[in-house]
Enzyme design. Structure first.
Site, PDB file in Angstrom:
ATOM      1  N   THR A 237       0.837  -1.201   0.000  1.00 26.49           N
ATOM      2  CA  THR A 237       0.000   0.000   0.000  1.00 26.49           C
ATOM      3  C   THR A 237       0.876   1.258   0.000  1.00 26.49           C
ATOM      4  OG1 THR A 237      -1.684  -1.217   1.186  1.00 26.49           O
ATOM      5  CG2 THR A 237      -1.848   1.193   1.269  1.00 26.49           C
ATOM      6  N   CYS A 324      37.602   4.236  14.786  1.00 26.83           N
ATOM      7  CA  CYS A 324      38.505   3.471  15.617  1.00 26.83           C
ATOM      8  C   CYS A 324      37.811   2.185  16.034  1.00 26.83           C
ATOM      9  CB  CYS A 324      38.854   4.289  16.848  1.00 26.83           C
ATOM     10  SG  CYS A 324      40.588   4.266  17.134  1.00 26.83           S
TER      11      CYS A 324
END
Ligand code: PLP
Length: 374
Positions: A237, A324
């Site tokens: 839909t 990192c």
């Protein structure tokens, strides 16, 4: 209250107020299912058609070539996976090394299914050289997918040339234009593109909505099976409110591209001048032909992630090109592919400006970076 400066517009943009207003009727009153035949659904059905026409005219497509999706990721997955399936197991695909993960991971998925995928390198500005495509494309290649503009460094790719090489070899050409649509003039007919992905939240529309342009007659399988929505190609839909808002936002952005470009290029120059005046040692990544406002910088000896967090403490939101991971700092696949020199690569950040950013904000960003790095 701390002043907050948003400079990560390549990640997402602010919803345009006209686009927001345009959504309301379809959430509150005209909430009928656009697929139903009764009077109550007439308004959403009409709105859907008008939105399709507006979007098509922004990229010079025909309305029946616009397929609504949940955004860039879905459009990219559709283009890669459904093209592979449509062409059978002897199909091979070529994509660039600097594609967004929505393309790269979709390519890895089709590799797992037995298809072959080749990845094109880029030169130091992030440009995919047409000659490198010519050197590897062959009769088995059924799809070439190269992004219109890179999200990390803003480089605009030579789409016309790449597309024509693909066509000379009988392959389809798809482009992930998520960073380009609404920011530079895009004309699918002039470039002869077969498929193009776009996402509303990158051009001041809502999140979770986008589209895939598929040129009429392109052999591709449906993405989702179910109802007959989206010409039977993508069931589900329709999110009429979001689709209407996407169309308004795109039309508005396209109508002011030149004006916004002038503003953003001037902000870029301001930032680069201020950083240079502050005596910082940095490289600007990417090509001179880039998405306005997308500024990737690599600072010598710096840590991008540290820079991001320190800027955040100063109220500035930017992205980084490195992260990192326990003890090692890793750079993104794009920073890797453009071979940013070692002393600079870990200090990469992306500042991506939008039309609402001001000269004062740019000054503050430059001062803050200088304060952190000096
Ligand atoms: N492709 C590119 C180039 C992008 O920059 C992004 C989002 O960052 C996507 C695809 C994914 O789009 P979405 O967030 O709409 O799924």
């Amino acid at each position: 209250m701390k002043r907050l400066i948003y400079a990560d517009n390549a990640a997402t943009t602010k919803l345009d107020t006209d686009a927001f207003e345009a959504m309301k009727p379809y959430l509150l009153d005209e909430y009928g299912n656009a697929s139903q035949p009764y009077t109550f659904s007439r308004a959403p059905k009409r709105a859907l058609q008008e939105a399709r026409e507006m979007i098509a005219s922004c990229i010079n497509a025909n309305p029946n070539e616009i397929y609504f999706t949940s955004g860039g990721t879905e459009s990219d997955n559709w283009a890669i996976k459904a093209s592979a399936i449509a062409h059978g197991k002897h199909c091979s695909i070529i994509a660039s090394q600097i594609e967004h993960h929505a393309i790269l991971h979709a390519c890895h998925a089709v590799e797992q299914m037995g298809y072959s995928v080749a990845y094109l390198p880029v030169e130091s500005h992030g440009i995919v050289q047409p000659a490198s495509l010519s050197s590897i494309i062959n009769r088995e290649t059924k799809l070439v997918s190269v992004m219109y503009a890179n999200n990390e460094i803003g480089t605009i790719e030579p789409i016309r040339e790449l597309c024509s090489i693909a066509h000379e070899h009988g392959a389809l050409f798809h482009t992930d234009a998520v960073q380009a649509v609404g920011h530079v003039h895009v004309d699918v007919k002039a470039l002869a593109i077969d498929m193009l992905s776009a996402s509303a939240h990158k051009f001041n529309g809502p999140k979770g909505i986008g589209f895939l342009y598929i040129k009429a007659g392109t052999p591709i399988c449906p993405y989702a099976d179910g109802g007959a929505q989206e010409f039977g190609m993508r069931a589900g839909t329709e999110n009429v409110a979001a689709i209407v808002a996407m169309a308004i936002a795109l039309q508005k952005n396209c109508s002011r591209i030149d004006e916004v470009t002038t503003h953003l290029l001037s902000l870029e120059n301001n930032l680069l001048d201020a950083l240079q005046d502050a005596g910082l040692d940095f490289i600007r990544n990417g090509s001179s032909n880039h998405i306005p406002g997308n500024i990737s910088l690599s600072f010598k000896g710096a840590q991008g992630e540290m820079l991001l967090h320190r800027l955040d403490l100063m109220g500035i939101s930017v992205s980084t090109g490195s992260a990192c991971d326990s003890k090692i700092t890793q750079v993104t696949h794009v920073v890797e592919a453009i071979q940013v020199p070692n002393e600079y690569r870990y200090g990469t950040i992306r500042i991506s400006l939008g039309y609402e950013n001001t000269v004062e904000e740019i000054r503050y960003i430059a001062e803050s970076i200088a304060k952190i790095l000096r």
